[in-house]
Design a protein around this motif. Sequence first.
Motif, mmCIF file in Angstrom:
data_model
loop_
_atom_site.group_PDB
_atom_site.id
_atom_site.type_symbol
_atom_site.label_atom_id
_atom_site.label_comp_id
_atom_site.label_asym_id
_atom_site.label_seq_id
_atom_site.Cartn_x
_atom_site.Cartn_y
_atom_site.Cartn_z
ATOM 1 N N ARG A 119 31.241 26.866 1.139
ATOM 2 C CA ARG A 119 30.410 25.733 0.738
ATOM 3 C C ARG A 119 28.943 26.124 0.595
ATOM 4 N N GLU A 120 28.474 27.055 1.431
ATOM 5 C CA GLU A 120 27.059 27.412 1.402
ATOM 6 C C GLU A 120 26.737 28.532 0.410
ATOM 7 N N SER A 123 28.989 27.859 -5.902
ATOM 8 C CA SER A 123 28.629 26.630 -6.603
ATOM 9 C C SER A 123 29.716 25.589 -6.382
ATOM 10 N N GLU A 124 29.368 24.324 -6.542
ATOM 11 C CA GLU A 124 30.291 23.236 -6.212
ATOM 12 C C GLU A 124 31.606 23.340 -6.966
ATOM 13 N N ASP A 125 31.563 23.805 -8.212
ATOM 14 C CA ASP A 125 32.784 23.859 -9.007
ATOM 15 C C ASP A 125 33.734 24.985 -8.579
ATOM 16 N N VAL A 127 34.115 25.897 -5.201
ATOM 17 C CA VAL A 127 34.564 25.702 -3.822
ATOM 18 C C VAL A 127 36.040 25.306 -3.737
ATOM 19 N N ASN A 377 39.392 20.271 1.177
ATOM 20 C CA ASN A 377 38.502 19.889 0.075
ATOM 21 C C ASN A 377 38.027 18.451 0.218
ATOM 22 N N GLY A 381 34.000 17.328 0.833
ATOM 23 C CA GLY A 381 33.327 16.312 0.042
ATOM 24 C C GLY A 381 32.836 15.127 0.849
ATOM 25 N N PRO A 385 26.802 19.091 4.883
ATOM 26 C CA PRO A 385 26.988 20.546 4.827
ATOM 27 C C PRO A 385 26.803 21.236 6.169
ATOM 28 N N THR A 388 30.066 21.244 8.351
ATOM 29 C CA THR A 388 31.318 21.579 7.668
ATOM 30 C C THR A 388 32.314 22.298 8.566
ATOM 31 N N ARG A 458 35.726 9.606 -5.531
ATOM 32 C CA ARG A 458 34.551 10.405 -5.884
ATOM 33 C C ARG A 458 34.700 10.910 -7.303
ATOM 34 N N ARG A 461 34.981 16.790 -9.842
ATOM 35 C CA ARG A 461 33.968 17.821 -9.840
ATOM 36 C C ARG A 461 33.749 18.385 -11.228
#
Length: 467
Positions: A119-120, A123-125, A127, A377, A381, A385, A388, A458, A461
Amino acid sequence: MHSRPAAIIFALFIAEMCVSFESAMIYAALPKLITAFGDPLMAGALVTAHMLIAAATAPVMGRLGDIKGRKVIIQILLFAALVGSVISAMANDFAWVLVGRALQGLSAAVIPLSVGVLRETLSEDKVPMGIGLLTSALGAGAALGVVLGGLIVDHFSWQTLFGASAALLGLSMLAVQAFVPAKPGTPTRNPIDWVEGLLPAPGIAAILFAINSSKEHGWLSPLVLGLLGLGLVIMLVWSRRSLKSVEPFIDLRLFRIRGFAVANGISVLLGMGTMQIVYVFSAYMQSPGWTLVGLGVTATVAGLAKLPSNVCSLFAGPLSGWMTLKLGDRATVMIGALMAASGWLIALLLPSTVVQVILLLIVISFGTTILQAAIPNVVVGAVPPERTSEAIGSMSVVRGIATALGAQVIALLLASATIASPDGSAQFPAADAYRLTMAGMAGPTIAGALWPPLLPLRPIRPKPQAA
């Protein structure tokens, strides 16, 4: 240090595979360990010690990684497990082997820490796919533990198995050091309350030990009731202290977040149901032929029958990540649960050949792996962060307790209808007991498919960008 996403995932894949390997390898060594120490209970303690330490320390170590930096904690845990493997490999005395096995259990916290690293650093896509690949690593490690572990103990001493674990852990430490970037954690604003932080560990251990002891001693035995009561009292004291804290070490308030709470609910159903796949089908395949149920195969054949599903599940994790990106959390969880549940419902017909069992194992394992990747996942979300790894570690404890309870439920279901052996010395589950057990596994799994609408909706992504 700058590392490409593929290199980061590769390093964490190796680490998680090693963690899963050392957890599973002990089952291959059990016959030799029983011979070496002369007592099945002592050999079983090596399984229990690893499980208890893993469950009790996962949220604590996850939170430490959130605060101090996840890479450094991962390396410390892998090193501790390596030391434990070396101790067990060099020891002949049971007490030292047990100490080494307990140290190995610390490495289980690498799993929630790895999710935090993804996660850190990604990029979000990327993860969801990364989490899917790491989920597949757990299945690969378990398969390696059974197959390689079996080969090692068949040709060498049981100590060699711990030596192999040490070598793999050393390899994983090198991979993490080379490819995982060191990110600073999120320090607490107030001094850490170590009493509040460490209280859950003995509480969780006492509860799990009570559950696992219930099969041997019975739920009403003083030992089980005492341990259960002690664990619950400790957890009550801890929860009150945690909820009163301005900045708790492990934050129970996370359960107020709908996505996290629902993910934990699904994890409970997963642990009570489809996660019991190895237990149920191993017993079924080895059931003696004269019972007119099961296949009457050896333990080796039963283990090999699980391998095709392990191989297929390597693809289920990444597929789950892709589905999360394309379809969202709700659809991915529902599809995984329905697929696993369909396998359990077909199992009600009681397969009569090894091929039929292999096909069922593939279907159930594939759906279960989709679920195992989708649920983290959901948590990623839902939670902040900086919490986590703590959140993933806490969820693993919830699922671990549910899995332990599920194993006891299976024991009761299998004992619901029995057939006496020809010499009258033992009782084996009858066909109706196995049908009831399959239904008992399908029920919670189907219930898991009904929970996704409770998840917060949500946005799907963003699509991965071309490199």
